[in-house]
Design a protein around this motif. Structure first.
Motif, PDB file in Angstrom:
ATOM      1  N   THR A   1       0.750  -1.170   0.044  1.00 43.87           N
ATOM      2  CA  THR A   1      -0.039  -0.111  -0.149  1.00 43.87           C
ATOM      3  C   THR A   1       0.822   1.249  -0.047  1.00 43.87           C
ATOM      4  OG1 THR A   1      -1.672  -1.265   1.487  1.00 43.87           O
ATOM      5  CG2 THR A   1      -1.940   1.335   1.205  1.00 43.87           C
ATOM      6  N   GLU A   2       1.816   1.248   0.706  1.00 42.31           N
ATOM      7  CA  GLU A   2       2.799   2.372   0.805  1.00 42.31           C
ATOM      8  C   GLU A   2       3.399   2.624  -0.572  1.00 42.31           C
ATOM      9  OE1 GLU A   2       5.800   1.906   4.012  1.00 42.31           O
ATOM     10  OE2 GLU A   2       4.131   2.045   5.640  1.00 42.31           O
ATOM     11  N   PHE A   3       3.874   1.407  -1.119  1.00 45.34           N
ATOM     12  CA  PHE A   3       4.622   1.748  -2.744  1.00 45.34           C
ATOM     13  C   PHE A   3       3.703   2.248  -3.390  1.00 45.34           C
ATOM     14  CE2 PHE A   3       5.549  -0.364  -6.717  1.00 45.34           C
ATOM     15  CZ  PHE A   3       6.641   0.084  -6.841  1.00 45.34           C
ATOM     16  N   LEU A   4       2.534   1.727  -3.659  1.00 49.00           N
ATOM     17  CA  LEU A   4       1.269   2.398  -4.493  1.00 49.00           C
ATOM     18  C   LEU A   4       1.172   3.883  -4.080  1.00 49.00           C
ATOM     19  CD1 LEU A   4      -1.414  -0.576  -4.702  1.00 49.00           C
ATOM     20  CD2 LEU A   4       0.258   0.253  -6.561  1.00 49.00           C
ATOM     21  N   ALA A   5       0.998   4.079  -2.922  1.00 42.56           N
ATOM     22  CA  ALA A   5       1.105   5.391  -2.392  1.00 42.56           C
ATOM     23  C   ALA A   5       1.746   6.453  -2.892  1.00 42.56           C
ATOM     24  CB  ALA A   5       0.671   5.488  -0.944  1.00 42.56           C
ATOM     25  N   ALA A   6       3.279   5.936  -2.870  1.00 43.12           N
ATOM     26  CA  ALA A   6       4.424   6.597  -3.358  1.00 43.12           C
ATOM     27  C   ALA A   6       4.304   6.763  -4.683  1.00 43.12           C
ATOM     28  CB  ALA A   6       5.757   5.803  -2.744  1.00 43.12           C
ATOM     29  N   ILE A   7       4.182   5.917  -5.538  1.00 43.88           N
ATOM     30  CA  ILE A   7       4.119   5.820  -7.049  1.00 43.88           C
ATOM     31  C   ILE A   7       3.170   6.666  -7.507  1.00 43.88           C
ATOM     32  CG2 ILE A   7       5.508   3.810  -7.104  1.00 43.88           C
ATOM     33  CD1 ILE A   7       3.094   2.496  -8.240  1.00 43.88           C
TER      34      ILE A   7
ATOM     35  N   THR B   1       6.093  11.939  -8.498  1.00 45.92           N
ATOM     36  CA  THR B   1       6.358  10.513  -9.001  1.00 45.92           C
ATOM     37  C   THR B   1       5.295  10.185 -10.118  1.00 45.92           C
ATOM     38  OG1 THR B   1       7.477  10.201  -6.922  1.00 45.92           O
ATOM     39  CG2 THR B   1       6.932   8.466  -8.265  1.00 45.92           C
ATOM     40  N   VAL B   2       4.083  10.418  -9.887  1.00 45.10           N
ATOM     41  CA  VAL B   2       3.063  10.035 -10.626  1.00 45.10           C
ATOM     42  C   VAL B   2       3.220  10.421 -11.979  1.00 45.10           C
ATOM     43  CG1 VAL B   2       1.397  11.982 -10.339  1.00 45.10           C
ATOM     44  CG2 VAL B   2       0.479   9.651 -10.966  1.00 45.10           C
TER      45      VAL B   2
ATOM     46  N   MET C   1      14.440   8.089  -9.512  1.00 46.20           N
ATOM     47  CA  MET C   1      14.830   9.279  -8.772  1.00 46.20           C
ATOM     48  C   MET C   1      14.012   9.838  -8.070  1.00 46.20           C
ATOM     49  SD  MET C   1      18.141  10.948 -10.761  1.00 46.20           S
ATOM     50  CE  MET C   1      17.140  11.135 -12.306  1.00 46.20           C
ATOM     51  N   SER C   2      12.824  10.007  -8.556  1.00 46.45           N
ATOM     52  CA  SER C   2      11.640  10.831  -8.030  1.00 46.45           C
ATOM     53  C   SER C   2      11.106  10.071  -6.853  1.00 46.45           C
ATOM     54  CB  SER C   2      10.589  10.896  -9.013  1.00 46.45           C
ATOM     55  OG  SER C   2       9.476  11.599  -8.703  1.00 46.45           O
ATOM     56  N   LEU C   3      10.937   8.604  -7.209  1.00 52.52           N
ATOM     57  CA  LEU C   3      10.559   7.799  -6.071  1.00 52.52           C
ATOM     58  C   LEU C   3      11.347   7.812  -4.887  1.00 52.52           C
ATOM     59  CD1 LEU C   3       8.453   5.486  -5.142  1.00 52.52           C
ATOM     60  CD2 LEU C   3       9.775   3.802  -6.446  1.00 52.52           C
TER      61      LEU C   3
ATOM     62  N   ALA D   1       3.519  22.828  -3.855  1.00 49.38           N
ATOM     63  CA  ALA D   1       3.790  22.860  -5.378  1.00 49.38           C
ATOM     64  C   ALA D   1       4.891  23.240  -5.901  1.00 49.38           C
ATOM     65  CB  ALA D   1       2.543  23.680  -5.682  1.00 49.38           C
ATOM     66  N   LEU D   2       5.588  23.957  -5.163  1.00 48.85           N
ATOM     67  CA  LEU D   2       6.949  24.548  -5.693  1.00 48.85           C
ATOM     68  C   LEU D   2       8.070  23.532  -5.717  1.00 48.85           C
ATOM     69  CD1 LEU D   2       8.936  26.731  -6.736  1.00 48.85           C
ATOM     70  CD2 LEU D   2       9.312  27.387  -4.287  1.00 48.85           C
ATOM     71  N   VAL D   3       7.858  22.564  -4.213  1.00 48.73           N
ATOM     72  CA  VAL D   3       8.814  21.716  -4.053  1.00 48.73           C
ATOM     73  C   VAL D   3       8.819  20.416  -5.328  1.00 48.73           C
ATOM     74  CG1 VAL D   3       9.585  19.757  -2.378  1.00 48.73           C
ATOM     75  CG2 VAL D   3       9.141  22.175  -1.674  1.00 48.73           C
ATOM     76  N   SER D   4       7.728  20.176  -5.492  1.00 49.47           N
ATOM     77  CA  SER D   4       7.063  18.867  -6.249  1.00 49.47           C
ATOM     78  C   SER D   4       7.770  19.396  -7.657  1.00 49.47           C
ATOM     79  CB  SER D   4       5.562  18.580  -6.036  1.00 49.47           C
ATOM     80  OG  SER D   4       5.262  18.380  -4.744  1.00 49.47           O
ATOM     81  N   GLY D   5       7.320  20.754  -7.963  1.00 49.30           N
ATOM     82  CA  GLY D   5       7.567  21.037  -9.632  1.00 49.30           C
ATOM     83  C   GLY D   5       8.988  20.988  -9.781  1.00 49.30           C
TER      84      GLY D   5
END
Length: 267
Positions: A2-8, A13-14, A118-120, A136-140
Motif C-alpha cells: 500500500t505504501e509503495f502504491l501511495a508513493a508511485i 512521482t506519478v 530518482m523521483s521515487l 507545489a514549488l517543491v514538487s515541481g
C-alpha cells in the motif's frame, strides 16, 4: 504494498509512473513480437530534429499566410532560421549526451525509468527537508530536476549500447571492383567458384568466376574485376598475377578500382 502504491501515485512521482507504465507495456509487446524495437525510426536526436523541423514548416506556413511583402519575407526568414538553428542545437546537445545512434524507444525508456526511480527515492526526503516551502514549488522543482538528471544518466547508460544498433550497409557491386576477396571453394573456373569478402560486418559470400586457367583454391586471394550479370557472379583473377607496381594500387580504393577496370578491358 500500500505504501509503495501511495508513493508511485503521489505527486511528482506519478508524472513518471504513467509514462513508465506505457514503456513497460511497449517492451512487453516487443517481447511477444507484436512490434519492433525500431517502431520509431532514428534516434532521440533525429526525433528532436524532426519535431522541430515540423514546427519550422508550420511556423513558416503561418507567417507566409499572415504577412505580405517585405514584412512577410523578413518574419518568414527570421522564424525559419530561428527554429532551424534551435533544431540543430537540440540535436547536437542530445548527441553530446550520448543519445546519438541509439533508437528513440531505448533512449526514452532509460530517461523515463531513471527519472521515475530518482523521483521515487527523493520525493519524500525532499518534501520533509523543504517543508517550509510551498508543496507545489517543491514538487515541481523536484520533477524538473529528476527529468534533467534522468537525461544525463540515461545518456551515460545508453552510450555503451551504441555499437549494438550500428547498421552495416552492404557495399554495392560497383564498390567491390578492385577489392580483394578470399577464395572459399576448392577451385574457380568460368562456371563455378565462391569467395568471401570482409565488409566490416558479418562478411559477404560471393559467386566468383575466372575464365582463364588458374590455380585459385581455398584461402587464396583474388582481385575482383567486375560483375557478370549473365552468370550472376563476380569476375576475379589471382592477386599473384599482379605486377609489383600494381600491388601498390590495392592500398588506394580508387586506384584499385581503376586497375580493375583496365584489367577487365584487356581480358
Amino acid at each position: 504494498m500500500t505504501e509503495f502504491l501511495a508513493a508511485i501515485l503521489a505527486f511528482p512521482t506519478v508524472l513518471f509512473t504513467i509514462p513508465l507504465g506505457i514503456v513497460v507495456g511497449y517492451w512487453l509487446t516487443v517481447m511477444v513480437g507484436a512490434v519492433g524495437i525500431d517502431l520509431f525510426d532514428g534516434d532521440l536526436g533525429d526525433f528532436a530534429l524532426g519535431a522541430k523541423a515540423g514546427a519550422a514548416e508550420a511556423l513558416e506556413g503561418g507567417v507566409k499566410g499572415a504577412m505580405e511583402g517585405g514584412a512577410k519575407a523578413a518574419l518568414e526568414g527570421g522564424a525559419k532560421a530561428a527554429v532551424e538553428g534551435s533544431a540543430k542545437a537540440g540535436g547536437s546537445f542530445l548527441e553530446v549526451l550520448g543519445f546519438g545512434g541509439v533508437p528513440v524507444t531505448v533512449s526514452v525508456s532509460f530517461v523515463v525509468f531513471l527519472s521515475w526511480l530518482m523521483s521515487l527515492a527523493f520525493a519524500r526526503p525532499a518534501k520533509e527537508a523543504l517543508g517550509a516551502l510551498p508543496g507545489a514549488l517543491v514538487s515541481g522543482g523536484l520533477a524538473a530536476l529528476c527529468l534533467a538528471v534522468g537525461f544525463v544518466l540515461a545518456g551515460l547508460a545508453v552510450r555503451p549500447l551504441r555499437p549494438m544498433f550500428t547498421v552495416h550497409q552492404a557495399p554495392r557491386r560497383s564498390e567491390l571492383m578492385g577489392r580483394v576477396c578470399v577464395i572459399a571453394s576448392g577451385r574457380v573456373d568460368g562456371k563455378f567458384g565462391h569467395a568471401t569478402f570482409e565488409d566490416g560486418g558479418a562478411g559477404l559470400l560471393l559467386n566468383v568466376v575466372c575464365d582463364k586457367a588458374n590455380e585459385l583454391k581455398r584461402g587464396e586471394k583474388a582481385l575482383i574485376l567486375g560483375y557478370d550479370s549473365a552468370r550472376d557472379a563476380y569476375e576475379v583473377e589471382p592477386v599473384d598475377w599482379l605486377l609489383p607496381q600494381e600491388l601498390e594500387h590495392l592500398k588506394d580504393p580508387l586506384a584499385a578500382a581503376a586497375l580493375a577496370r583496365d584489367k577487365a578491358r584487356t581480358r
